[in-house]
Scaffold this motif. Structure first.
Motif, mmCIF file in Angstrom:
data_model
loop_
_atom_site.group_PDB
_atom_site.id
_atom_site.type_symbol
_atom_site.label_atom_id
_atom_site.label_comp_id
_atom_site.label_asym_id
_atom_site.label_seq_id
_atom_site.Cartn_x
_atom_site.Cartn_y
_atom_site.Cartn_z
ATOM 1 N N ILE A 117 41.672 13.898 -52.057
ATOM 2 C CA ILE A 117 41.116 15.167 -51.898
ATOM 3 C C ILE A 117 41.022 15.645 -50.142
ATOM 4 N N GLN A 157 43.097 19.049 -49.203
ATOM 5 C CA GLN A 157 42.316 20.007 -49.388
ATOM 6 C C GLN A 157 42.676 21.431 -48.910
ATOM 7 N N PHE A 167 44.309 23.561 -51.844
ATOM 8 C CA PHE A 167 43.641 23.948 -53.063
ATOM 9 C C PHE A 167 43.552 25.176 -53.410
ATOM 10 N N TYR A 205 41.622 26.896 -56.430
ATOM 11 C CA TYR A 205 40.759 25.854 -57.093
ATOM 12 C C TYR A 205 39.413 25.539 -56.767
ATOM 13 N N TRP A 235 36.867 22.738 -55.788
ATOM 14 C CA TRP A 235 37.003 21.308 -55.490
ATOM 15 C C TRP A 235 35.910 20.850 -54.651
ATOM 16 N N VAL A 273 39.081 17.903 -58.091
ATOM 17 C CA VAL A 273 39.583 19.284 -58.099
ATOM 18 C C VAL A 273 39.638 19.835 -59.605
#
Length: 125
Positions: free
Chosen positions: A71, A75, A78, A81, A83, A88
């Motif tokens: 992650i 990150q 993402f 999304y 998360w 996620v």
């Protein structure tokens, strides 16, 4: 790599969730063909020198769990999304980001291999 326990897990979901889980499973297997498919923490997971990633099905999304390091390293990518520090969420009504998932799995393989090499080096000293 055919795992009855993972097949059984996926079979418990409605068709839309099952399709996403199968797609996610395929992406992970392509990225980590050497990994062993297992059930861990009641979720499908992939083990190669330690756990690489996990995934799970939910009503409106599939969860992807590439551990904290996976992650943290990705990150910034993402975007839309949801998360957290260990997971996620990929919504069912959107295509899975196969390239991103593949790169995260490759990153996790590298991290686990580095950790295994360090452990091995310590044993030989």
């Amino acid at each position: 790599m055919n795992n009855n326990a993972v097949d059984q897990y996926i079979a418990t979901f409605p068709v839309q969730v099952r399709e996403k889980l199968e797609e996610l499973r395929f992406i992970i297997q392509q990225a980590a063909p050497m990994a062993e498919e297992v059930i861990s923490y009641q979720m499908p997971a992939y083990d190669h020198h330690g756990m690489l990633v996990y995934f799970a099905g939910y009503k409106g999304h599939v969860g992807f769990y590439p551990t904290g390091s996976g992650i943290e390293a990705f990150q910034q990518e993402f975007g839309p999304y949801k998360w957290s520090k260990g997971a996620v969420q990929f919504p069912l009504d959107q295509p899975l980001p196969a390239d991103l998932i593949t790169r995260i799995v490759a990153f996790r393989i590298q991290k686990n291999q580095e950790k295994a090499a360090l452990k091995s080096a310590k044993k030989t000293k």
